[in-house]
Design an enzyme around this catalytic site. Structure first.
Site, short mmCIF file in Angstrom:
data_model
loop_
_atom_site.label_atom_id
_atom_site.label_comp_id
_atom_site.label_asym_id
_atom_site.label_seq_id
_atom_site.Cartn_x
_atom_site.Cartn_y
_atom_site.Cartn_z
N TYR A 1 12.27 7.39 -3.14
CA TYR A 1 12.33 6.70 -2.33
C TYR A 1 12.99 5.33 -2.76
CZ TYR A 1 8.54 9.48 -0.48
OH TYR A 1 7.66 10.38 0.05
N CYS B 1 13.93 13.52 -19.62
CA CYS B 1 15.00 13.77 -19.79
C CYS B 1 15.86 13.72 -18.49
CB CYS B 1 15.34 15.28 -20.43
SG CYS B 1 17.28 15.26 -21.38
N PRO C 1 -5.07 4.45 7.73
CA PRO C 1 -4.60 3.49 7.40
C PRO C 1 -3.54 4.03 6.27
CG PRO C 1 -6.61 2.93 7.67
CD PRO C 1 -6.43 4.28 8.11
#
Length: 482
Positions: free
Chosen positions: A362, A389, A315
């Site tokens: 992503y 930064c 899962p």
């Protein structure tokens, strides 16, 4: 400020009717506000968590992890039982792994899959039985495979022709017969970020359908290997079983062809079941997903007149994702003109991409709430950013937060139980936060946080300087020459 949608406001994001609401699908079930407006998770106050452990802080609700593990296992076992077969659920170590979490999921009846020596050792240290471990990976080293065979690992998911020969030689030298599955690219992939889709052809994992036939043929020629089934993984953050139906059709086609060479007792359909990161995410219940996957496999087997094998699944984040909350303290707040007549409030917190890399990797969306108080002030469009930064150091790209958010407020990002701790780094020499488990009003550290001293201890230059000074030598002055 106008709150109409624009390029600055994602289509899915709307100003909340209740700015202080904790959306149930996103937060652990135990999360709730108390009389002073602050939040408790697992019966523990965010103030207590901050005061005892500091921020940033990973908070993991033990009862939530256990509940998701148990519910998933029961869903797949029930779906399999309707078809007269068995099901096994593997917890994905890469989502989040510690010895304590291994104990939780094993106690709830799950197996564990690992993909490195480090994950393997954590699983073993957490009490997982070797026979209930699966070993993934596209480039397992000789040392990793030797260790896996030596402990009697339950299965190795082979990923290349080289690995087949490598593993066979290792098992033969040890007088062992190693159980293996063959990972297959079915050509079906999830509708998700390209790097999360793992079944299309142009990527590093597994064999093509044609290549899998050759791989199985070769494995069956090697007496030190035992082929028990196919494995496919179509992606991650998947909300419904529709993609699995097409993948099942192709897998069962291959499975049926391979039956001519001998029995195949298992089919591992992978997993990657999604969770809600925002209020608009809508994954189907795990029972619906389990029924859909098992029904699809049963239909495909019946159409070909072949017996239905036992089924395994992985899962992924759905076991641990919703159980996690990351707690931050607000450091600075400033409002900038973002264009199109809109202002955006930048809320800077004391963590960032070092403890949650998913937005940078992503473009992942997350939610956020002020959890140290409530506010009646109109919500404002905000972006939660870290202290690193980097302009891409974004924790929550777009969210509506109280217009009076201020330094010192505690802000929490839910649904961070998976792939946040696992992907954490020391970027900008930032120590990684501790992980604290909460349950029934008690909190305890399950992974110690790092300190600056920990980071310096790995620096050989620092160690050499300490060693030199400990021997009584003094550092040269500016005028010293040699």
């Amino acid at each position: 400020m106008s709150v109409s949608h624009s390029a600055l406001v994602p289509e899915w994001l709307t100003a909340p009717a209740e700015a202080n609401e904790l959306v149930p699908s996103v937060w652990p079930a135990s999360a709730h506000r108390v009389a002073d407006g602050s939040v408790e998770v697992g019966g523990v106050s965010v103030f207590d968590l901050r005061d005892r452990f500091g921020t940033p802080l990973y908070v993991l609700d033990e009862a939530e992890v256990r509940a998701h593990a148990r519910r998933t296992r029961e869903a797949f076992e029930a779906a399999a039982a309707r078809h007269g077969i068995r099901a096994r659920v593997y917890y994905a170590g890469k989502a989040f792994l510690s010895t304590e979490v291994v104990r939780w999921v094993v106690a709830e009846g799950l197996s564990v899959d690992v993909c490195t020596r480090g994950e393997l050792e954590v699983a073993l240290a957490g009490g997982a039985e070797p026979a209930r471990l699966g070993f993934h990976g596209n480039n397992k080293s000789v040392a990793e495979l030797e260790r896996a065979v030596d402990i009697g690992i339950g299965s190795v998911v082979v990923d290349s022709p080289i690995e087949i020969e490598r593993l066979a030689a290792i098992a033969e030298r040890r007088g062992a017969v190693q159980t293996v599955l063959v990972r297959v690219r079915t050509g079906v992939h999830a509708e998700t970020h390209a790097f999360l889709a793992t079944a299309h052809e142009d990527q590093k994992f597994g064999f093509s359908l044609e290549g899998a036939v050759e791989a199985v043929t070769r494995i069956r020629q090697l007496p030190s290997l035992r082929f028990v089934g196919l494995h496919a993984h179509i992606g991650s953050q998947i909300f419904d079983p529709s993609g699995f139906r097409e993948s099942a059709s192709r897998l069962v086609d291959l499975h049926a062809d391979l039956l001519a060479g001998g029995e195949i007792p298992l089919l591992n359909v992978g997993g990657g079941f999604g969770i809600s990161y925002t209020s608009v995410d809508d994954p189907q219940p795990i029972e619906t997903i389990a029924d859909g996957i098992l029904d699809a496999i049963a239909d495909e087997c019946a159409a070909r007149g072949i017996p239905l094998p036992d089924v395994a699944c992985e899962p992924g984040r759905s076991i641990v994702g919703q159980a996690g909350v990351t707690l931050y303290e607000v450091g600075t707040v400033k409002t900038v003109a973002a264009g199109e007549g809109l202002d955006r409030t930048y809320v800077s917190v004391d963590g960032g991409m070092s403890d949650n890399a998913r937005p940078a990797l992503y473009g992942a969306d997350f939610s956020a709430r002020v959890v140290s108080r409530t506010s009646a002030v109109t919500p404002a469009l905000a972006r939660v950013v870290g202290h690193h930064c980097e302009s891409g150091d974004i924790v929550v790209d777009a969210e509506y937060l109280p217009g009076d958010i201020t330094p010192g407020d505690l802000l929490a990002v839910p649904a961070t139980g998976a792939y946040c701790f696992s992907l954490a780094s020391n970027y900008n020499y930032t120590p990684r936060p501790p992980v604290v488990a909460v349950r029934d009003g008690a909190a305890r550290v399950i992974v110690r946080g790092e300190t600056v001293d920990d980071l310096l201890a790995r620096d050989v230059g620092v160690a050499a300087s300490d060693s030199t000074l400990s021997r009584g030598a003094s550092a040269p002055s500016d005028g010293d020459t040699e």
